[in-house]
Structures are given as C-alpha cells and as structure tokens.
Write a protein that holds these residues in place. Structure first.
Motif, PDB file in Angstrom:
ATOM      1  N   GLY A  21      56.297  42.960  45.046  1.00  0.00           N
ATOM      2  CA  GLY A  21      55.015  42.901  45.434  1.00  0.00           C
ATOM      3  C   GLY A  21      55.174  43.125  47.006  1.00  0.00           C
ATOM      4  N   LEU A  67      50.848  47.984  39.923  1.00  0.00           N
ATOM      5  CA  LEU A  67      50.799  46.715  39.086  1.00  0.00           C
ATOM      6  C   LEU A  67      50.204  47.228  37.815  1.00  0.00           C
ATOM      7  N   PHE A  75      49.636  38.039  37.979  1.00  0.00           N
ATOM      8  CA  PHE A  75      49.895  38.312  39.475  1.00  0.00           C
ATOM      9  C   PHE A  75      49.189  37.089  40.181  1.00  0.00           C
ATOM     10  N   ASN A  84      43.084  39.654  48.813  1.00  0.00           N
ATOM     11  CA  ASN A  84      43.633  39.504  47.266  1.00  0.00           C
ATOM     12  C   ASN A  84      42.396  39.299  46.270  1.00  0.00           C
ATOM     13  N   GLU A  88      42.695  41.020  42.598  1.00  0.00           N
ATOM     14  CA  GLU A  88      42.817  40.228  41.382  1.00  0.00           C
ATOM     15  C   GLU A  88      41.871  40.477  40.449  1.00  0.00           C
ATOM     16  N   LEU A  91      42.813  43.716  38.849  1.00  0.00           N
ATOM     17  CA  LEU A  91      43.883  43.610  37.657  1.00  0.00           C
ATOM     18  C   LEU A  91      43.407  42.609  36.601  1.00  0.00           C
ATOM     19  N   ALA A  98      45.373  36.756  36.451  1.00  0.00           N
ATOM     20  CA  ALA A  98      45.278  36.523  37.923  1.00  0.00           C
ATOM     21  C   ALA A  98      45.339  35.180  38.366  1.00  0.00           C
TER      22      ALA A  98
END
Length: 281
Positions: A21, A67, A75, A84, A88, A91, A98
C-alpha cells in the motif's frame, strides 16, 4: 511510525504476512511493498491539502482500484481519517474487511464522524481505553490495543548510553529540537525552533542542541540552520530521535506523536506548532 510499529507486531505474529500500500522506510524495513511513498500524503492544514488535492485524490482512487484487484484479506487504514474513511467504505462495500487503527477524536470534536465510521469500517483499533465504549454505543466493533510506542520505548530510559552515543558529557545541558517529520511541518516549525535555539544559546552559551532529521530531509534543514541558527552549538542527527530524547534535558517539540514520545522518555517539553495563516484560522 505508528504503521511501522503495527506492521512489526503483525509480522511477529504472522511471519509470512504480505503487506502493501502506502508506506515509508520504517515499513519497508519489515518487508512492506510501498506502492506509493508515504511522504506524498504528508500535508496538513486546509491550504496545503487544497494545493495537493488533485494528487492526493488521484492516489486514493488508484489505491482503491488496485486493492479491489488484489483482494487482500483486510485493509488497515492508519489514522488520517479524511483520507482513509472514504477508501475503507469503498472496500467494505466490495467485501474487503476494513479496519481503522487510531480512532479519530470523535469524543473531542466532529463527533458526527462516528456515524460515517459505522458504514465505513468493520473494526476500530483504539489507542485509548475509553474509546471502545463510545463505538459500542454506536454499534461499531472496537478493541483497545494500547499505543505501540508504549512497547517501543523502555520504562528505564537509557540516558547514560544515549549521552555517550551523542558525545554529551554528564555536565552538558542538552536541548533536543524536534520540528516534525513532514516536509510541510518542518518548513513552518523548524525556523521557529531554530530561532528559539539561537536566543537560548545567546542567553546560555554552554547549551548543547541536538536535532534529529527524518531520512531524506537533511537538505531541507541545513539551509534553515545557516539562516536561523548560525553559530549555535547544534548536532544534526540522521534519525535517532529516540536517542536524542533519551539524552536531552529538555525538548522543544512540534505538537504530535513526538510529544507522546517525549512523555514516555520522561522529558520535560515545550510544545510548539505553526502553519499557514489561513489554515490556522
């Protein structure tokens, strides 16, 4: 720093773990595959973020897409909630676990962020013991894990060994200058701390100063020393901030994680901060 300490703990538990990452040299030392260097995101304040918004948004979008292709088991977003939380949420919606490490200060300001976190994360790793109860009352799973610096800094401070390593005698009075780890922080804070050091040296000529520099930023600091602290008895260190804190008698330190480090090293400190005037407002 926090991400590297977390990664070190994860690798100890799962030696075969793959991690990738956005990260820096400390994370790379644990085998981390840095797709982007962390200093690309090292901005703070409204003006600075706006100036770099297109680049930061581009990195976040590209990271999210990559990702989703890689499909990691989880993650972990470390701090930086404005960067973030949206990632998050994206994802999590696609079935990737997450986790957010270092809770935003929802108990102090912008409390409504806890509602956003409910839809964005599966779990929060908290550094303060009172935080999990706040999340539990909002239907969010959270665990108190403590602060990783508590394990990284010994209870018995190695003062004598650190002073020997920095060529400081027992009679020397040493002041550590810690102007921050981000380029944008250093640009605003270092001149103030160096100016204070010059005035302190004028009033107390016997003082010794040590200034640990993040790897790669020595070239930024050196001209500032020449401009604001010429003639000051100052030792520039490549990294070694923990040695500087262990060895010093007092520290002038930028507000942030370094203040906790100074407290864990049991050093008296003067905390400072400075930023763009518009961001300050």
């Amino acid at each position: 720093l926090l991400a590297a300490l977390l990664l070190g703990g994860l690798k100890t538990r799962w030696p075969a773990l793959r991690a990738f990452g956005i990260g820096g040299p400390r994370m790379s030392a644990h085998g981390f595959d840095a797709w982007w260097p962390h200093d690309r995101l090292a901005v703070r304040g409204y003006v600075e973020v706006l100036r770099h918004y297109r680049e930061i948004a581009g990195i976040r979008n590209a990271l999210g897409e990559r990702l989703l292709r890689e499909r990691p088991d989880a993650f972990i977003g470390v701090d930086a909630p404005d960067f973030n939380l949206g990632l998050e949420a994206k994802l999590k919606a696609q079935g990737i676990k997450a986790i957010h490490f270092v809770s935003p200060s929802v108990w102090a300001w912008r409390g409504k962020r806890v509602q956003k976190m409910r839809g964005a994360v599966d779990h929060v790793l908290c550094v303060f013991p009172f935080e999990p109860a706040i999340y539990a009352s909002n239907g969010i799973a959270a665990t108190y894990v403590g602060h990783p610096l508590a394990d990284a800094i010994p209870l018995e401070v190695p003062r004598a060994a650190s002073r020997i390593a920095l060529a400081l005698s027992e009679d020397d009075t040493a002041v550590a200058l810690l102007p921050g780890s981000r380029r944008s922080e250093i640009e605003y804070i270092a001149p103030r701390l160096l100016g204070a050091a010059a005035e302190m040296q004028r009033l107390r000529p016997h003082l010794r100063f040590v200034l640990p520099v993040v790897p790669g930023l020595r070239s930024l600091i050196e001209p500032m020393i020449a401009r604001h602290a010429a003639g000051v008895n100052l030792q520039l260190l490549d990294g070694r901030s923990h040695e500087a804190l262990a060895a010093c008698d007092v520290t002038l330190v930028a507000s942030g994680t370094a203040t906790l480090e100074a407290a864990l090293f049991k050093r008296p400190m003067v905390i400072a901060y400075n930023m763009n005037a518009l961001s300050w407002q």
